[in-house]
Design a protein around this motif. Structure first.
Motif, PDB file in Angstrom:
ATOM      1  N   MET A 184       0.824  -1.187   0.000  1.00 27.31           N
ATOM      2  CA  MET A 184       0.000   0.000   0.000  1.00 27.31           C
ATOM      3  C   MET A 184       0.861   1.240   0.000  1.00 27.31           C
ATOM      4  O   MET A 184       1.847   1.314   0.712  1.00 27.31           O
ATOM      5  N   ARG A 213      -1.040   4.971  12.648  1.00 33.26           N
ATOM      6  CA  ARG A 213      -1.604   3.840  11.883  1.00 33.26           C
ATOM      7  C   ARG A 213      -0.519   2.783  11.648  1.00 33.26           C
ATOM      8  O   ARG A 213      -0.774   1.573  11.743  1.00 33.26           O
ATOM      9  N   LEU A 214       0.686   3.228  11.350  1.00 28.16           N
ATOM     10  CA  LEU A 214       1.783   2.272  11.136  1.00 28.16           C
ATOM     11  C   LEU A 214       2.136   1.550  12.444  1.00 28.16           C
ATOM     12  O   LEU A 214       2.475   0.363  12.433  1.00 28.16           O
ATOM     13  N   TYR A 216       0.013   0.819  14.786  1.00 32.57           N
ATOM     14  CA  TYR A 216      -1.064  -0.179  14.948  1.00 32.57           C
ATOM     15  C   TYR A 216      -0.746  -1.445  14.148  1.00 32.57           C
ATOM     16  O   TYR A 216      -0.842  -2.565  14.648  1.00 32.57           O
ATOM     17  N   LEU A 217      -0.317  -1.250  12.920  1.00 33.31           N
ATOM     18  CA  LEU A 217       0.002  -2.391  12.055  1.00 33.31           C
ATOM     19  C   LEU A 217       1.245  -3.129  12.559  1.00 33.31           C
ATOM     20  O   LEU A 217       1.289  -4.363  12.610  1.00 33.31           O
ATOM     21  N   ALA A 258       0.721  -5.349  15.581  1.00 33.72           N
ATOM     22  CA  ALA A 258       0.036  -6.609  15.261  1.00 33.72           C
ATOM     23  C   ALA A 258       0.990  -7.622  14.622  1.00 33.72           C
ATOM     24  O   ALA A 258       0.993  -8.807  14.986  1.00 33.72           O
ATOM     25  N   VAL A 259       1.809  -7.174  13.692  1.00 29.55           N
ATOM     26  CA  VAL A 259       2.682  -8.138  13.004  1.00 29.55           C
ATOM     27  C   VAL A 259       3.813  -8.587  13.928  1.00 29.55           C
ATOM     28  O   VAL A 259       4.203  -9.767  13.919  1.00 29.55           O
ATOM     29  N   TYR A 261       6.425  -3.727   6.905  1.00 25.47           N
ATOM     30  CA  TYR A 261       5.387  -4.705   6.542  1.00 25.47           C
ATOM     31  C   TYR A 261       4.572  -4.169   5.358  1.00 25.47           C
ATOM     32  O   TYR A 261       4.337  -4.892   4.379  1.00 25.47           O
ATOM     33  N   SER A 262       4.191  -2.899   5.442  1.00 20.64           N
ATOM     34  CA  SER A 262       3.419  -2.286   4.370  1.00 20.64           C
ATOM     35  C   SER A 262       4.261  -2.148   3.094  1.00 20.64           C
ATOM     36  O   SER A 262       3.833  -2.522   1.999  1.00 20.64           O
ATOM     37  N   PHE A 289       3.572  -6.676   2.666  1.00 25.34           N
ATOM     38  CA  PHE A 289       3.187  -7.562   3.764  1.00 25.34           C
ATOM     39  C   PHE A 289       3.971  -8.875   3.772  1.00 25.34           C
ATOM     40  O   PHE A 289       3.408  -9.955   3.861  1.00 25.34           O
ATOM     41  N   ASP A 290       5.273  -8.719   3.663  1.00 27.39           N
ATOM     42  CA  ASP A 290       6.174  -9.887   3.684  1.00 27.39           C
ATOM     43  C   ASP A 290       6.673 -10.096   5.119  1.00 27.39           C
ATOM     44  O   ASP A 290       7.567  -9.395   5.591  1.00 27.39           O
ATOM     45  N   GLN A 291       6.078 -11.077   5.795  1.00 25.29           N
ATOM     46  CA  GLN A 291       6.417 -11.250   7.213  1.00 25.29           C
ATOM     47  C   GLN A 291       7.863 -11.711   7.406  1.00 25.29           C
ATOM     48  O   GLN A 291       8.474 -11.421   8.438  1.00 25.29           O
TER      49      GLN A 291
END
Lengths: 319, 319
Positions: B1, B93-94, B96-97, B100-101, B195-196, B200-202
């Motif tokens: 994104m 926002r970043l 928050y993401l 989570a990851v 991640y973004s 989204f490559d963990q």
């Protein structure tokens, strides 16, 4: 990663050693292999294995074929299942893993769907899609609860009550229902099992969950929590609100007073929070009904303030 | 994104308007534009952009090169930075993401490292590796805090205090320190940015974090929370313990009574919990000192019970 073995640690060596004095210790895997690769009779002292057709049925519901079939059994085995056998592994580790990956993937989903939404609403949206009720609805909606391996006597009754009640709320009750935790647990453990079995492939996990949980709760379908809604309502209509919970320990009842008058109450023995949410909902319903009557009475007289400001969960429209 | 634009909506027209009356408002970006291609002057009313060499320095620390460089700036921009300019997007926002990851990946790491560990200890291990203190230590240890874009006056002082104090605890203080939240926030937001940016490559995220956070806290280095440790200690040595927190609101002090006697106390104004943890630690230190003396006195007399049972965070060894 291979799944944690269902047999306790240190059993690999034992498979090649002579049979133990208690035949139950090494036998189970052997017999299963003959019947269905992985589904063998249990030796004395061990609980029965999951039937191969049940494993296949679960895989069909998930839309995922496991490389390690034993993970399906593990993900559906509650601690109570071992009674009166010797205890063994349960779904809890997989549930831990599944919870973490689900939270991540749903965070990602709302992050990229709502590109300017602040963290607060993002968090509420995520919670609604991975909370106990949403996942319990997924379990029941897809029939996964039928495969749960347990011997908790009261559980079937609790599941039955939840299934009966969830029909009243098409999307989510927002705190009015109290689903048995085991229902959400097995969705998380199955998701954890897929994450582990797929060598931690988050896209495979997401495809399964996206399908299972369809439709996801969106900003449009996200309801309000009855307590927040009650407080907002009373603030807008300039009413004083008080939720009386002190007596719950004895009476199991929570009451809502509006401007000092009892407007709603609810009794729920298992959890004070559920009693509180139901009391708030009862009060809201009563208030909306009263306002509806007032509005009918005043129709044509131009008296609509402060009702003009209200749009509570889309149910109250200004006349 | 793609990142959310750093400039607020509807400002494009204003770029052509005359410079503001206060020259300081537009100057910083002017210098940057000539130096680096993606780093342009701020239009009137907008704060300066991050210098390209700073972006590169952050990338070097992370060991990750961003496709979308604006994500680095966004991940390091605190809301206070916009003063006195018009406000814009922040790292939230970043963050928050990223939270989570990170939680997912550290859950996975402890799940596959400790293959039979139950969920309780798995959760404690995960928490120790992603909590506010661990991530703040990562930020400071790697110098990421130097790139934080903020104008919160008291923050530099708070960071300075944390940096001074963290040296006393080589691994983790287990609740004795109170790092500024912004330090852990920017580690999470940078992780969210990667991640973004990586679609989204963990695995890319994990490589970066594994390196940044090295060494991860393991079962061997996981300390005990001072309050749990105090209660365990007192249970084993058959002492009665009471933590008195009621007066904190006024005195900012928490006291620990052992068998009714004041053994430890701590004063901390910002958070009652930190005062409590420090009081528990003070009491533990005092108790261990007393036991050490008792043990020296009784050495050779065979009086070691109940001290034989104790091994508190590896600091108390039986003689």
């Amino acid at each position: 990663m291979a799944a944690a073995p269902l047999t306790p640690c240190g059993t690999e060596d034992e498979e090649e050693s002579p049979p133990p004095s208690t035949p139950s210790q090494a036998a189970p895997r052997e017999e299963h292999r003959e019947q269905h690769h992985y589904n063998r009779d249990a030796p004395p002292g061990f609980p029965p294995a999951m039937a191969a057709e049940d494993v296949a049925a679960v895989e069909a519901v998930l839309g995922y074929e496991f490389a390690d079939k034993s993970l399906v059994e593990l993900a559906l085995t509650h601690a109570s299942f071992y009674f009166p056998y010797r205890t063994g592994d349960t779904y809890e580790r997989l549930e831990y893993l599944g919870d973490a990956v689900l939270t991540c993937l749903v965070s990602r989903e709302v992050f990229r769907t709502y590109r300017t939404l602040p963290p607060g609403p993002l968090t509420r949206l995520r919670a609604a899609n991975v909370d106990k009720e949403k996942l319990a609805r997924v379990a029941v909606g897809r029939g996964l609860h039928r495969f749960l391996r347990h011997k908790a006597l009261q559980l079937e009754g609790q599941i039955h009550v939840f299934v009966e009640e969830m029909g009243k709320y098409p999307v989510h009750s927002n705190g009015l229902l109290d689903p048995p935790k085991v229902l959400s647990d097995i969705v998380e453990s199955l998701i954890g099992a897929i994450y582990s079995d797929s060598n931690f492939d988050q896209e495979k996990v997401w495809r399964v969950f996206r399908n299972l949980a369809d439709p996801l709760i969106s900003l449009e379908t996200l309801g309000k929590h009855p307590v927040s809604e009650l407080f907002e309502f009373c603030q807008k209509t300039r009413r004083g609100v008080k939720i009386v919970k002190d007596a719950w320990d004895k009476s199991l009842k929570v009451e809502v007073l509006i401007d000092g008058e009892l407007v709603g109450s609810a009794t729920y023995a298992q959890k004070k929070e559920i009693a509180q949410n139901r009391a708030a909902k009862a009060a809201l319903d009563k208030l909306k009904e009263t306002i509806g009557q007032t509005q009918s009475e005043s129709a044509g007289r131009g008296i609509s303030e402060p009702f003009n400001e209200l749009d509570i969960a889309g149910t109250l429209k200004c006349q």
